[in-house]
Scaffold this active site. Structure first.
Site, short mmCIF file in Angstrom:
data_model
loop_
_atom_site.label_atom_id
_atom_site.label_comp_id
_atom_site.label_asym_id
_atom_site.label_seq_id
_atom_site.Cartn_x
_atom_site.Cartn_y
_atom_site.Cartn_z
N HIS A 144 -8.91 -3.50 -1.61
CA HIS A 144 -8.86 -3.63 -3.08
C HIS A 144 -7.65 -2.92 -3.66
O HIS A 144 -7.68 -2.47 -4.82
CB HIS A 144 -10.13 -3.10 -3.76
CG HIS A 144 -11.40 -3.57 -3.13
ND1 HIS A 144 -12.03 -4.72 -3.52
CD2 HIS A 144 -12.13 -3.06 -2.10
CE1 HIS A 144 -13.11 -4.91 -2.78
NE2 HIS A 144 -13.18 -3.91 -1.89
N SER A 146 20.92 -2.45 -10.96
CA SER A 146 20.73 -3.09 -12.25
C SER A 146 22.05 -2.98 -13.02
O SER A 146 22.76 -1.99 -12.91
CB SER A 146 19.61 -2.40 -13.01
OG SER A 146 19.78 -2.59 -14.40
#
Ligand code: ARG
Length: 466
Positions: free
Chosen positions: A162, A283
């Site tokens: 999970h 970036s």
């Protein structure tokens, strides 16, 4: 205004010469099936040799045909061949050029053959070759994982269910899970090759031929195990392409799951791995960033591969036997899926080889979330003979105590543990540390470094033959 006029106004810009040009545009496949030139020429040479050997054409004509076809092969490879959309596809482009080169003998090549069995054999040969390429690439990726697994057989990391930390495992064990997944992909490739290893050539248009051809000979000459047994099926089957797309989609899905993990692991929040500069980008505005672009593209391109599978399944689902032009739509799916998968496998192999593993960050995270709680419960069962359900309950109280004190389970004072269950002794600490937890999971296929090393040995031995 008549309908015709309206149509012409709509299409006029792009298709200056009216309906014939539109037909040519929808019908032609040369822009993409030229990729099959080598297979087409190979198939034609094998066919002509068989025609000569069975006495259907003369040896002199066969020699001219083979010579002409080899000239065409050289022209295409040199980039001097002029492909024509008017000639529709690779088969007619090659045949028209052959007539230019050798004259009337060219017309004998198509005896006892149709474009229907021709295209089927060409694409099969291409897909089979691609399967061998994928198998090699998978072996490269598996080998990269085996090396990382060996290096990190004892490196502790959190195991998740999970997406929540569940129990500590080793990074080597995690790598070996991918070895299993990609080995299954490899065995799917091998199975698919086995099934597609039959030649459709000689089925002619659909019903076979009255000429005394030898399909066994052409099958053998082209490297197939045997000819396909039913001429209708020979020209209408595209299972081999679907199987390739199916195995490609499953493999891409595995690559995508791995890509997702790498993306998560390389966030500053996790910091489990650092991608090399060659597989990441910066970036343009945020100087601190290092983005896992290659992994993101692997994840993204999976959609494309799966899309091609669904696309061709949808094309085929309405096809009555035998051939229909719909089937011309098989090629772009196969070619693009193949090119995409090759690139994904190469990029992922590079990332796995190059990434730096931060063992300290993995270890730190592996103790978080009381990940050894199951070990405590198991210890209570083993050492004190408690039923597992009761052990589970006692462990729950220990976790609550650790939470209250804001410490890990292995830092709880013995008295604290004894206040929960008086039978607990100092021996319990041997299982509460993540390293020990991992070491104790020696069941077959478990995460103990000793077991992981067994798995590595198994695959090192088997991958050579896979
Ligand atoms: N370009 C065609 C294809 O890719 C070749 C077969 C054409 N056969 C025919 N009967 N029109 O499917």
């Amino acid at each position: 205004m008549s309908d015709k006029k309206a149509s012409n106004q709509m299409w006029g810009g792009r298709f200056a010469s009216g309906p014939a040009a539109i037909m040519e545009a929808i019908n032609a496949s040369i822009s993409f099936d030229r990729k099959l030139y080598a297979q087409d020429i190979r198939g034609s040479i094998a066919h002509s040799e068989m025609l000569a050997q069975t006495g259907i054409i003369s040896t002199a004509d066969q020699e001219k045909i083979a010579h002409g076809l080899n000239t065409i092969l050289a022209e295409i490879e040199a980039g001097t061949f002029e492909f024509s959309t008017r000639l529709e596809d690779i088969h007619m482009n090659v045949e028209a050029r052959l007539a230019e080169l050798i004259g009337p003998a060219a017309g004998r090549l198509h005896t006892a053959r149709s474009r229907n069995d021709q295209v089927a054999v060409d694409l099969r040969l291409w897909v089979k070759d691609e399967c061998f390429r994928v198998a090699e690439a998978l072996k490269g990726l598996i080998t990269a994982f085996l090396e990382r697994a060996e290096e990190h057989a004892a490196t502790v990391m959190p195991g998740f269910t999970h997406m929540q930390a569940a129990q500590p495992v080793t990074f080597g064990h995690h790598c070996m899970a991918y070895v299993e997944m990609f080995s299954r992909d490899l065995s799917r490739v091998r199975d698919a090759i086995e099934r597609m290893d039959e030649s459709p050539l000689g089925a002619a248009a659909l019903a076979g031929t009255s000429f005394p051809i030898d399909r066994h000979q052409t099958a053998k000459a082209l490297g197939f195990r045997e000819p396909m047994r039913n001429s209708l099926d020979s020209v209408s089957d595209r299972d081999f392409a679907l199987e390739f797309l199916g195995l490609a989609a499953i493999c891409a899905t595995h690559l995508s799951r791995l890509a997702e993990e790498i993306i998560i692991w390389s966030t500053p929040q996790f910091g489990f791995v650092r991608l090399s500069d060659s597989f990441s980008t910066g970036s343009s505005i945020m100087p601190q960033k290092k983005n896992p672009d290659a992994a993101e593209l692997v994840r993204g391109k999976t959609g494309r591969v799966t899309g091609h599978l669904v696309g061709l399944l949808t094309v085929m689902k309405g096809m009555p036997l035998t051939y229909g032009k719909d089937m011309q739509e098989d090629k772009e799916s196969v070619f693009d899926a193949a090119e995409t998968l090759d690139l994904m496998l190469a990029a992922m192999t590079g990332m796995v080889r190059d990434m730096t593993v931060n063992a300290a960050a993995m270890k730190k995270a592996s103790g978080a979330g009381y990940s050894t709680a199951t070990d405590l419960a198991d210890w209570l069962v083993r050492a004190l003979g408690l039923p597992f359900r009761e052990a589970h309950h006692v462990t729950g109280r220990a976790v609550a105590l650790a939470e209250e004190k804001k410490i890990g389970l292995d830092r709880l004072p013995l008295e604290g543990l004894q206040s929960i269950h008086p039978g607990i002794t100092a021996d319990v600490f041997s299982v509460l540390a993540v390293q020990n937890s991992v070491k104790s999971r020696t069941s077959f296929g478990g995460t103990a470094p000793s077991e992981v090393r067994k798995q590595i040995r198994y695959w090192k031995k088997h991958i050579a033959k896979a």
